[in-house]
Design a protein around this motif. Sequence first.
Motif, PDB file in Angstrom:
ATOM      1  N   LEU A 159      79.988  59.198  27.762  1.00 23.10           N
ATOM      2  CA  LEU A 159      79.008  59.662  28.749  1.00 23.10           C
ATOM      3  C   LEU A 159      77.759  60.160  28.035  1.00 23.10           C
ATOM      4  O   LEU A 159      77.800  61.149  27.297  1.00 23.10           O
ATOM      5  CB  LEU A 159      79.627  60.781  29.602  1.00 23.10           C
ATOM      6  CG  LEU A 159      78.696  61.504  30.577  1.00 23.10           C
ATOM      7  CD1 LEU A 159      78.061  60.546  31.575  1.00 23.10           C
ATOM      8  CD2 LEU A 159      79.451  62.610  31.313  1.00 23.10           C
ATOM      9  N   LYS A 160      76.669  59.454  28.250  1.00 27.57           N
ATOM     10  CA  LYS A 160      75.393  59.822  27.624  1.00 27.57           C
ATOM     11  C   LYS A 160      74.771  60.983  28.390  1.00 27.57           C
ATOM     12  O   LYS A 160      74.613  60.914  29.608  1.00 27.57           O
ATOM     13  CB  LYS A 160      74.463  58.602  27.647  1.00 27.57           C
ATOM     14  CG  LYS A 160      73.044  58.856  27.166  1.00 27.57           C
ATOM     15  CD  LYS A 160      72.237  57.573  27.299  1.00 27.57           C
ATOM     16  CE  LYS A 160      70.749  57.823  27.141  1.00 27.57           C
ATOM     17  NZ  LYS A 160      69.973  56.598  27.401  1.00 27.57           N
ATOM     18  N   VAL A 161      74.420  62.047  27.663  1.00 31.37           N
ATOM     19  CA  VAL A 161      73.808  63.215  28.312  1.00 31.37           C
ATOM     20  C   VAL A 161      72.395  63.487  27.798  1.00 31.37           C
ATOM     21  O   VAL A 161      71.639  64.248  28.402  1.00 31.37           O
ATOM     22  CB  VAL A 161      74.677  64.489  28.118  1.00 31.37           C
ATOM     23  CG1 VAL A 161      76.057  64.283  28.723  1.00 31.37           C
ATOM     24  CG2 VAL A 161      74.791  64.892  26.649  1.00 31.37           C
ATOM     25  N   GLN A 162      72.031  62.832  26.691  1.00 30.18           N
ATOM     26  CA  GLN A 162      70.751  63.151  26.042  1.00 30.18           C
ATOM     27  C   GLN A 162      70.305  61.936  25.240  1.00 30.18           C
ATOM     28  O   GLN A 162      71.122  61.101  24.852  1.00 30.18           O
ATOM     29  CB  GLN A 162      70.972  64.392  25.145  1.00 30.18           C
ATOM     30  CG  GLN A 162      69.777  64.938  24.394  1.00 30.18           C
ATOM     31  CD  GLN A 162      69.549  64.252  23.050  1.00 30.18           C
ATOM     32  OE1 GLN A 162      70.436  63.577  22.525  1.00 30.18           O
ATOM     33  NE2 GLN A 162      68.370  64.393  22.503  1.00 30.18           N
ATOM     34  N   ASP A 163      69.011  61.806  24.998  1.00 31.73           N
ATOM     35  CA  ASP A 163      68.472  60.688  24.216  1.00 31.73           C
ATOM     36  C   ASP A 163      67.318  61.205  23.359  1.00 31.73           C
ATOM     37  O   ASP A 163      66.721  62.249  23.651  1.00 31.73           O
ATOM     38  CB  ASP A 163      67.986  59.584  25.170  1.00 31.73           C
ATOM     39  CG  ASP A 163      67.890  58.213  24.492  1.00 31.73           C
ATOM     40  OD1 ASP A 163      68.012  58.155  23.258  1.00 31.73           O
ATOM     41  OD2 ASP A 163      67.697  57.215  25.197  1.00 31.73           O
ATOM     42  N   GLY A 164      66.989  60.467  22.304  1.00 25.81           N
ATOM     43  CA  GLY A 164      65.843  60.821  21.462  1.00 25.81           C
ATOM     44  C   GLY A 164      66.093  62.057  20.604  1.00 25.81           C
ATOM     45  O   GLY A 164      67.119  62.725  20.710  1.00 25.81           O
ATOM     46  N   CYS A 165      65.129  62.349  19.723  1.00 25.51           N
ATOM     47  CA  CYS A 165      65.289  63.493  18.812  1.00 25.51           C
ATOM     48  C   CYS A 165      63.923  64.022  18.388  1.00 25.51           C
ATOM     49  O   CYS A 165      63.019  63.243  18.083  1.00 25.51           O
ATOM     50  CB  CYS A 165      66.083  63.058  17.579  1.00 25.51           C
ATOM     51  SG  CYS A 165      66.572  64.443  16.533  1.00 25.51           S
TER      52      CYS A 165
END
Length: 443
Positions: free
Chosen positions: A147-153
Amino acid sequence: MDTKKVAFYTLGCKLNFSETSTIARSFKDEGFNRVEFSETADIYVINTCSVTENADKRFKTIVKQAQKTNEEAFVIAVGCYAQLKPEELAAVDGVDLVLGATEKFKITDYLNDLSKNDHGEIHSCEIKEADFYVGSYSIGDRTRAFLKVQDGCDYKCTYCTIPLARGISRSDTLTNVLQNAKEISERDIKEIVLTGVNIGDYGKGEFGNKKHEHTFFELVQALDKVEGIERLRISSIEPNLLKNETIDFVAGSKAFVPHFHIPLQSGSNELLKLMRRRYMKELYVDRVARIKKAMPHACIGVDVIVGFPGETDELFLETYNFLNELNISYLHVFTYSERENTVAAKMNGVVPKNVRSKRSKMLRGLSVKKRRAFYESQLGSIRNVLFEGENKEGYIQGFTENYVKVKAPWHPDLVNTIQEVELTKIDKDGLVRFDFIKEAVIQ
């Protein structure tokens, strides 16, 4: 009219797996039939990775594999490598379409003409335009869902291309994450693995909003209340973002399992500074001690990079000895490879490739030793195993809540079930055998 067939191949991380699943569902919504990558398809989609040199090289092999199965098929490249080096991918023989970070989620919009091209067509944004969030989760592929909850940095580690490939840190809304988790739980999937690029930074909104709407701890608390999920696993979290409150909450949670994967990258403060990591090794020691105090049986995995510029024999041994003495369970070892447009690629003190390889082998050997010691420490304990769906040479495999890999003679009734077992011995292949606690496990 025949239903068009589409096949997918995913390189890289758990986040890529979750996004491939979401992209696959968009094809299904358009009436496509998903088939295995080894089967004949009209379209092959390859979700690329750029973290290591190997992932770059493997891409060409996978394109050849698709062409061998169906030379007339339309081949599409998406993912991190497609964002970083679209021209390079477009030039690979057989590639018809290359989609960047924002375009990959609108993939079906680009399928008006499936004629083969002499040269791949590119649709790729400037990475600063990747400022919106697309939620993803993988289902149907495994016993567990990513389950993806966040993207990028927003971190600026000197060796890393991920901010260039995925853009700024941004998160899903808490409402959306909980809705996705509920959908997963309704499909009889027993375990959810939280994934993202930098999940501890969860809560930043879209469009570069640095304000956190919610914290990672609040996310963990909310997910723990979702009914129907037997297990929740935190995939990889930066040591400086893994707070005491989260560790203590996981220790008392029924759903969150005692397993943490915490990137270290180096056991030398000198190298951590060169890498622009946001902690020193002393903080790492503190995080491990805190976890082990709250959950003595917890499994702790570590990411480490060998051969970073400036890593002398002395500094490498400092890392080796640091890890040897640390109460951890296994290592993921990455051999440093130069990436274009990173600060580290221009640094002095380049480590010869043969030395990188030798150091990598040493750390992989240490990982085997650490995992064995951790497994031995668990013998005699009673654990819950989630069994996976594949028959591997007459055996079924699964993982305990604290990530001990076990095996038993194959039985289809065990697939996707959680069974209470006592861990009894380690087999020659390094996997653990067990005794069922209850007699009538298999009807």
